[in-house]
Design a protein around this motif. Sequence first.
Motif, PDB file in Angstrom:
ATOM      1  N   THR A 143      37.377  36.631  33.661  1.00  0.00           N
ATOM      2  CA  THR A 143      36.790  36.797  35.317  1.00  0.00           C
ATOM      3  C   THR A 143      37.962  37.508  35.581  1.00  0.00           C
ATOM      4  OG1 THR A 143      34.738  35.603  33.859  1.00  0.00           O
ATOM      5  CG2 THR A 143      35.222  36.024  36.072  1.00  0.00           C
ATOM      6  N   THR A 145      41.052  37.850  35.472  1.00  0.00           N
ATOM      7  CA  THR A 145      41.679  39.748  35.772  1.00  0.00           C
ATOM      8  C   THR A 145      40.387  40.953  36.259  1.00  0.00           C
ATOM      9  OG1 THR A 145      42.545  38.899  33.735  1.00  0.00           O
ATOM     10  CG2 THR A 145      42.827  41.115  33.419  1.00  0.00           C
ATOM     11  N   VAL A 146      39.353  40.979  35.615  1.00  0.00           N
ATOM     12  CA  VAL A 146      38.876  42.210  35.920  1.00  0.00           C
ATOM     13  C   VAL A 146      38.093  41.455  37.504  1.00  0.00           C
ATOM     14  CG1 VAL A 146      35.647  42.983  35.904  1.00  0.00           C
ATOM     15  CG2 VAL A 146      37.481  41.875  33.671  1.00  0.00           C
ATOM     16  N   ILE A 147      38.371  40.549  38.778  1.00  0.00           N
ATOM     17  CA  ILE A 147      38.817  40.449  40.079  1.00  0.00           C
ATOM     18  C   ILE A 147      39.804  41.180  40.266  1.00  0.00           C
ATOM     19  CG2 ILE A 147      38.406  39.002  41.658  1.00  0.00           C
ATOM     20  CD1 ILE A 147      36.313  36.731  40.266  1.00  0.00           C
ATOM     21  N   THR A 148      40.703  40.435  39.175  1.00  0.00           N
ATOM     22  CA  THR A 148      42.245  40.967  39.816  1.00  0.00           C
ATOM     23  C   THR A 148      42.182  42.785  40.307  1.00  0.00           C
ATOM     24  OG1 THR A 148      43.144  38.954  39.422  1.00  0.00           O
ATOM     25  CG2 THR A 148      45.523  40.924  39.760  1.00  0.00           C
ATOM     26  N   VAL A 149      42.121  43.516  39.037  1.00  0.00           N
ATOM     27  CA  VAL A 149      41.913  44.588  39.243  1.00  0.00           C
ATOM     28  C   VAL A 149      40.544  45.960  39.957  1.00  0.00           C
ATOM     29  CG1 VAL A 149      41.202  45.912  37.780  1.00  0.00           C
ATOM     30  CG2 VAL A 149      42.202  45.171  36.623  1.00  0.00           C
ATOM     31  N   VAL A 150      39.699  44.479  40.330  1.00  0.00           N
ATOM     32  CA  VAL A 150      39.113  45.184  40.948  1.00  0.00           C
ATOM     33  C   VAL A 150      39.290  45.340  42.557  1.00  0.00           C
ATOM     34  CG1 VAL A 150      36.637  45.314  42.458  1.00  0.00           C
ATOM     35  CG2 VAL A 150      36.497  44.773  39.922  1.00  0.00           C
ATOM     36  N   VAL A 151      40.149  44.041  42.880  1.00  0.00           N
ATOM     37  CA  VAL A 151      40.952  43.332  44.211  1.00  0.00           C
ATOM     38  C   VAL A 151      41.652  44.578  45.017  1.00  0.00           C
ATOM     39  CG1 VAL A 151      42.341  41.871  45.645  1.00  0.00           C
ATOM     40  CG2 VAL A 151      39.523  41.614  44.531  1.00  0.00           C
ATOM     41  N   PHE A 153      42.548  47.009  43.705  1.00  0.00           N
ATOM     42  CA  PHE A 153      41.193  48.815  43.474  1.00  0.00           C
ATOM     43  C   PHE A 153      41.205  48.924  45.097  1.00  0.00           C
ATOM     44  CE2 PHE A 153      38.409  51.676  43.449  1.00  0.00           C
ATOM     45  CZ  PHE A 153      39.479  53.161  42.941  1.00  0.00           C
ATOM     46  N   ILE A 154      40.564  47.957  45.472  1.00  0.00           N
ATOM     47  CA  ILE A 154      40.213  48.387  46.548  1.00  0.00           C
ATOM     48  C   ILE A 154      40.623  47.840  47.989  1.00  0.00           C
ATOM     49  CG2 ILE A 154      38.884  46.914  48.659  1.00  0.00           C
ATOM     50  CD1 ILE A 154      36.270  46.522  46.190  1.00  0.00           C
ATOM     51  N   MET A 189      36.080  40.566  49.010  1.00  0.00           N
ATOM     52  CA  MET A 189      36.680  39.938  47.677  1.00  0.00           C
ATOM     53  C   MET A 189      36.957  38.887  48.307  1.00  0.00           C
ATOM     54  SD  MET A 189      39.339  43.604  48.227  1.00  0.00           S
ATOM     55  CE  MET A 189      39.917  43.441  50.341  1.00  0.00           C
TER      56      MET A 189
END
Length: 294
Positions: A143, A145-151, A153-154, A189
Amino acid sequence: MLNAFLTYDFLQYALLTGVMIGLLAPLLGVFLVVRRMSLIADALSHITLSGIAFSLLLGSYIPFMQGVNPLYMGMVFSVSGSLFMEKLRQVYVHYKEIAIPIIMSAGIGLGVVFISMANGFNTDLLNYLFGSVIAVNRSDFITITVITVVVLFILIIFYKELFFLSFDEEQARVSGINRRLVHLIFMVMVALVIAASMRVVGILLVSALMTLPVASAMRFAKGFKQLFFYAVIFGEVAVIGGLMLAFQLNLAPGGVIVLLAVLILLFSILFGRNRAKQGRFPLKKRTQPTSQSE
């Protein structure tokens, strides 16, 4: 000590998760501190606590909820709190800061009620409050890791807009930036990172990880990018060092991480004064972004 972190899966999850939190928290903390919105992290951490308590309460009555990670309910409450806070800031246009104590009070009130209904504290809730090295599991790791990639990227996509809004909100609006949309995305975020950080740092201490490394970095940074660089370095040192010391000394990692961050801040204040005498100075506000400042 290092061998243990390289041997056991749960310690590897804690270390890798800590590295990601040590990156994300200072990155977002830079924008919070520069915009003088540091207390928002405190308010959202308290509303996250109520989400965790609500999830544990449901788990005591509904068997199905016992298998659901309380992290998800914490995220729902945290994101909802950030959206409600943004709405309050629009309602009280001339007193926007009042949204922070409102959300903080609501979070504490809900949390205490849910905890009372669940017959008080238990080991799980204490782990969420102050963090735990052994509490991070594979589900949390994926979870976060997914948040890290999304944040990340944004942040890359909206870096210029966030930079502009950090120094002159009105000028950004005149320049055509949709400040409400960008600010809303930023708040979501922050809410996600706060909820994701609770496993390692603890809900009540995560706001410190967003502000202390940034405060230390401001003693050395000569520009906005340097502020990010130093803040992340100090954040990683505090998180990785804190996790290892907490495991070795059998202490709550959240407290050790924060104390390390405080020590770094004290040294930066002493060292920063010396650097100031050599011509270095704290970061200054600009009215609009320039190539040099970026």
